[in-house]
Design an enzyme around this catalytic site. Sequence first.
Site, PDB file in Angstrom:
ATOM      1  N   THR A  34       0.824  -1.143  -0.337  1.00  0.00           N
ATOM      2  CA  THR A  34       0.393   0.551  -0.321  1.00  0.00           C
ATOM      3  C   THR A  34       1.116   1.100  -0.032  1.00  0.00           C
ATOM      4  O   THR A  34       1.982   1.316   0.319  1.00  0.00           O
ATOM      5  CB  THR A  34      -1.262   0.132   1.484  1.00  0.00           C
ATOM      6  OG1 THR A  34      -0.252   0.389   2.453  1.00  0.00           O
ATOM      7  CG2 THR A  34      -1.861  -0.847   1.502  1.00  0.00           C
ATOM      8  N   VAL A  36       0.961   4.352   2.096  1.00  0.00           N
ATOM      9  CA  VAL A  36       2.208   5.061   2.654  1.00  0.00           C
ATOM     10  C   VAL A  36       2.686   4.178   3.109  1.00  0.00           C
ATOM     11  O   VAL A  36       3.256   4.504   3.803  1.00  0.00           O
ATOM     12  CB  VAL A  36       0.836   5.721   3.442  1.00  0.00           C
ATOM     13  CG1 VAL A  36       0.792   6.348   4.333  1.00  0.00           C
ATOM     14  CG2 VAL A  36      -0.375   6.485   2.944  1.00  0.00           C
ATOM     15  N   CYS A  37       1.845   2.416   3.352  1.00  0.00           N
ATOM     16  CA  CYS A  37       2.994   2.025   4.150  1.00  0.00           C
ATOM     17  C   CYS A  37       4.532   1.764   3.197  1.00  0.00           C
ATOM     18  O   CYS A  37       5.446   1.478   4.082  1.00  0.00           O
ATOM     19  CB  CYS A  37       3.053   0.457   4.237  1.00  0.00           C
ATOM     20  SG  CYS A  37       1.179   0.631   5.172  1.00  0.00           S
ATOM     21  N   ALA A  38       4.482   1.676   2.042  1.00  0.00           N
ATOM     22  CA  ALA A  38       5.907   2.021   0.999  1.00  0.00           C
ATOM     23  C   ALA A  38       6.598   3.210   1.601  1.00  0.00           C
ATOM     24  O   ALA A  38       7.397   2.558   1.506  1.00  0.00           O
ATOM     25  CB  ALA A  38       5.708   2.434  -0.888  1.00  0.00           C
ATOM     26  N   MET A  41       8.134   2.532   5.002  1.00  0.00           N
ATOM     27  CA  MET A  41       8.839   1.586   5.158  1.00  0.00           C
ATOM     28  C   MET A  41      10.858   2.185   3.987  1.00  0.00           C
ATOM     29  O   MET A  41      11.464   2.120   3.849  1.00  0.00           O
ATOM     30  CB  MET A  41       8.669   0.391   4.056  1.00  0.00           C
ATOM     31  CG  MET A  41       7.978  -0.518   5.040  1.00  0.00           C
ATOM     32  SD  MET A  41       8.776  -0.545   6.888  1.00  0.00           S
ATOM     33  CE  MET A  41       7.394   0.627   7.727  1.00  0.00           C
TER      34      MET A  41
END
Length: 143
Positions: A34, A36-38, A41
């Site tokens: 997803t 925002v998660c990318a 990280m």
Amino acid sequence: MEDFRLKDHSGKEVHLNDFRGKKVLLSFHPLAWTEVCAEQMNSLEENQELFGKLNTVAFGISVDPIPSKKAWAKELGITHIRLLSDFWPHGEIAKEYGIFRDKEGFSERANIIIDDKQEIIFLKVYPIHELPDIAEIIKVLER
């Protein structure tokens, strides 16, 4: 929470107790693959050298299974940050920290900083669609 063991995206076990004497950043994200998660990280990966200077080890954690985390790390070009799988028992570590969302089956978006004595010194939950401010985390680590 005293200790935990989780496997990273390469299938190698991470034992929290092995990092006594260092600060640990646990960066929980809801789901791999997803946007925002990318970004979350990638911001860890981009700051990994600074984390090292601040005697800190950073981990990304989600409920995704190891094969998914491995493919995602490759897709993102993550080579330094270890992405941990809290897949089974499902969300157990997120539950221990009180940040598991039962209804959705994944964790909150949250950052937890553990000091060199393994005490929690920072815990912040972010709106699920909001990228955590890495500058805020760095300020805490610099204290």
